[in-house]
Design a protein around this motif. Structure first.
Motif, mmCIF file in Angstrom:
data_model
loop_
_atom_site.group_PDB
_atom_site.id
_atom_site.type_symbol
_atom_site.label_atom_id
_atom_site.label_comp_id
_atom_site.label_asym_id
_atom_site.label_seq_id
_atom_site.Cartn_x
_atom_site.Cartn_y
_atom_site.Cartn_z
ATOM 1 N N LEU A 1 -15.173 10.246 7.813
ATOM 2 C CA LEU A 1 -14.159 9.269 8.216
ATOM 3 C C LEU A 1 -13.821 8.340 7.057
ATOM 4 C CD1 LEU A 1 -15.390 8.370 11.843
ATOM 5 C CD2 LEU A 1 -13.478 9.860 11.206
ATOM 6 N N ARG A 2 -14.837 7.975 6.284
ATOM 7 C CA ARG A 2 -14.562 7.106 5.130
ATOM 8 C C ARG A 2 -13.640 7.831 4.136
ATOM 9 N NH1 ARG A 2 -16.173 2.578 3.069
ATOM 10 N NH2 ARG A 2 -17.792 2.290 4.622
ATOM 11 N N GLN A 3 -13.883 9.101 3.939
ATOM 12 C CA GLN A 3 -13.086 9.868 2.966
ATOM 13 C C GLN A 3 -11.646 10.060 3.427
ATOM 14 O OE1 GLN A 3 -14.570 13.651 1.009
ATOM 15 N NE2 GLN A 3 -13.066 14.503 2.424
ATOM 16 N N ASP A 4 -11.454 10.363 4.710
ATOM 17 C CA ASP A 4 -10.123 10.801 5.152
ATOM 18 C C ASP A 4 -9.376 9.832 6.068
ATOM 19 O OD1 ASP A 4 -10.299 13.184 3.780
ATOM 20 O OD2 ASP A 4 -11.257 14.229 5.456
ATOM 21 N N LEU A 5 -10.049 8.900 6.677
ATOM 22 C CA LEU A 5 -9.374 8.150 7.751
ATOM 23 C C LEU A 5 -9.602 6.643 7.734
ATOM 24 C CD1 LEU A 5 -10.084 10.801 10.473
ATOM 25 C CD2 LEU A 5 -7.812 9.828 10.129
ATOM 26 N N LEU A 6 -10.337 6.122 6.766
ATOM 27 C CA LEU A 6 -10.692 4.699 6.847
ATOM 28 C C LEU A 6 -9.475 3.767 6.882
ATOM 29 C CD1 LEU A 6 -12.860 2.573 7.159
ATOM 30 C CD2 LEU A 6 -13.084 2.511 4.663
ATOM 31 N N PRO A 7 -8.486 3.907 5.968
ATOM 32 C CA PRO A 7 -7.346 2.979 6.047
ATOM 33 C C PRO A 7 -6.609 3.078 7.382
ATOM 34 C CG PRO A 7 -7.347 4.153 3.949
ATOM 35 C CD PRO A 7 -8.383 4.808 4.813
ATOM 36 N N ALA A 8 -6.449 4.292 7.901
ATOM 37 C CA ALA A 8 -5.757 4.460 9.190
ATOM 38 C C ALA A 8 -6.548 3.790 10.313
ATOM 39 C CB ALA A 8 -5.556 5.944 9.495
ATOM 40 N N LEU A 9 -7.869 3.940 10.288
ATOM 41 C CA LEU A 9 -8.696 3.291 11.319
ATOM 42 C C LEU A 9 -8.571 1.780 11.218
ATOM 43 C CD1 LEU A 9 -11.862 5.570 11.033
ATOM 44 C CD2 LEU A 9 -10.432 5.328 13.074
ATOM 45 N N GLN A 10 -8.650 1.257 10.005
ATOM 46 C CA GLN A 10 -8.568 -0.207 9.832
ATOM 47 C C GLN A 10 -7.206 -0.748 10.267
ATOM 48 O OE1 GLN A 10 -9.924 0.002 5.689
ATOM 49 N NE2 GLN A 10 -11.492 -1.523 6.207
ATOM 50 N N GLU A 11 -6.133 -0.042 9.904
ATOM 51 C CA GLU A 11 -4.787 -0.503 10.301
ATOM 52 C C GLU A 11 -4.649 -0.534 11.820
ATOM 53 O OE1 GLU A 11 -1.984 2.181 8.421
ATOM 54 O OE2 GLU A 11 -2.870 1.638 6.471
ATOM 55 N N ASN A 12 -5.160 0.494 12.477
ATOM 56 C CA ASN A 12 -5.013 0.560 13.931
ATOM 57 C C ASN A 12 -5.897 -0.455 14.645
ATOM 58 O OD1 ASN A 12 -3.071 2.790 14.939
ATOM 59 N ND2 ASN A 12 -4.035 3.613 13.092
ATOM 60 N N ILE A 13 -7.064 -0.723 14.087
ATOM 61 C CA ILE A 13 -7.928 -1.770 14.654
ATOM 62 C C ILE A 13 -7.233 -3.118 14.496
ATOM 63 C CG2 ILE A 13 -10.098 -3.015 14.288
ATOM 64 C CD1 ILE A 13 -11.342 -0.200 13.614
ATOM 65 N N GLU A 14 -6.635 -3.311 13.349
ATOM 66 C CA GLU A 14 -5.910 -4.558 13.069
ATOM 67 C C GLU A 14 -4.758 -4.779 14.067
ATOM 68 O OE1 GLU A 14 -6.386 -6.882 10.688
ATOM 69 O OE2 GLU A 14 -4.521 -7.955 11.112
ATOM 70 N N ARG A 15 -4.077 -3.686 14.450
ATOM 71 C CA ARG A 15 -2.946 -3.859 15.388
ATOM 72 C C ARG A 15 -3.410 -3.980 16.834
ATOM 73 N NH1 ARG A 15 -2.462 0.462 18.802
ATOM 74 N NH2 ARG A 15 -3.105 2.423 17.864
#
Ligand SMILES: NC(=O)CC[C@H](N)C(=O)O
Length: 244
Positions: free
Chosen positions: A74-88
């Motif tokens: 998840l860190r390699q492929d999805l971390l920014p997407a996870l953080q953005e969605n948590i933020e929203r």
């Protein structure tokens, strides 16, 4: 209002995805189970979901340490997407192996930093623990999942459930009421300060070692014949539905 959707993330070795999807659907969500390979190829898909569920199991065989490999993926492929969605405002629930992943990825205790500062180590007993026990929610916690739960019972099943961190980290978690859930009696794993689950500062991201999705029907409880059983596990998912 349309039923909110929840993405249940699975990979090799996940084994509680169907129960988690069922629990979310009982609370009014529409679940969709997605393999991590599919999501990694299309991270934008996350934006369509009100919630994300990381189920229990033995992802990648618990190799290296439970949750370690999926967290690295998840860190390699999805971390920014996870953080953005948590933020929203996306809600996130990690149960057992899912909690281990959230902690090892660092989305708990702080998804903005996403640095691992706590861990779930092997149970002090050295054995896989599988039993029901009492837990208590911190009523002052911002955690949306544990609202109004008070003391209740839940089942656990794990070998690496001992929550541990440096004292300064534990102090900060307690001060911010991020320790949303504790064992009310003796901890089955030997967790520091009896910790069973923690949330992020917003209360939307939550992970716990016990399995709320395994108590969504009165018949799930071993003492079901006594007739007094209100399935507390289901209330976690109803709380999430109310929070969406
Ligand atoms: N039920 C689970 O998710 C188990 C998690 C992990 N495999 C452990 O044994 O600690």
């Amino acid at each position: 209002m349309a039923s909110p959707s929840v993405l249940i993330l699975r990979t090799a070795g996940t084994n509680c995805d169907a129960e988690m999807a069922h629990a979310f659907s009982l609370a009014g969500f529409t679940p969709e189970t997605v393999h991590v390979n599919a999501l990694a190829g299309e991270p934008g898909r996350l934006a369509g979901f009100a919630a994300l569920g990381l189920p229990g199991g033995f992802s990648h065989g618990d190799d290296i340490a439970a949750g370690r490999i999926l967290a690295a993926r998840l860190r390699q492929d999805l971390l920014p997407a996870l953080q953005e969605n948590i933020e929203r405002g996306m809600l996130v629930l990690g149960v057992c192996n899912g909690f281990q992943v959230l902690v090892k990825l660092g989305l708990l205790p702080d998804p903005v930093a996403a640095v691992q500062i706590t861990t779930l180590a092997r149970n002090r007993s050295g054995i896989f623990h599988d039993a029901w026990h009492h837990v208590a929610a911190d009523e002052e916690s911002p955690c949306v999942w544990t609202r109004g739960l008070g003391e209740h019972e839940l089942p656990s099943a794990h070998a690496e459930g001992r929550f541990t961190a440096p004292a300064a980290v534990l102090d900060a978690l307690e001060e911010n009421h991020q320790v949303a859930l504790r064992y009310a009696g003796e901890s089955p794993s030997g967790s520091d300060r009896g910790i069973a689950g923690i949330c992020d500062p917003t209360g939307r991201v939550f992970g716990l070692m016990p399995h709320p999705e395994r108590w969504t029907d009165p018949l799930h409880h071993p003492a079901w014949t006594s007739g007094k059983q209100d399935p507390a596990g289901l209330r976690y998912f109803r709380n999430a539905r109310d929070a969406v």
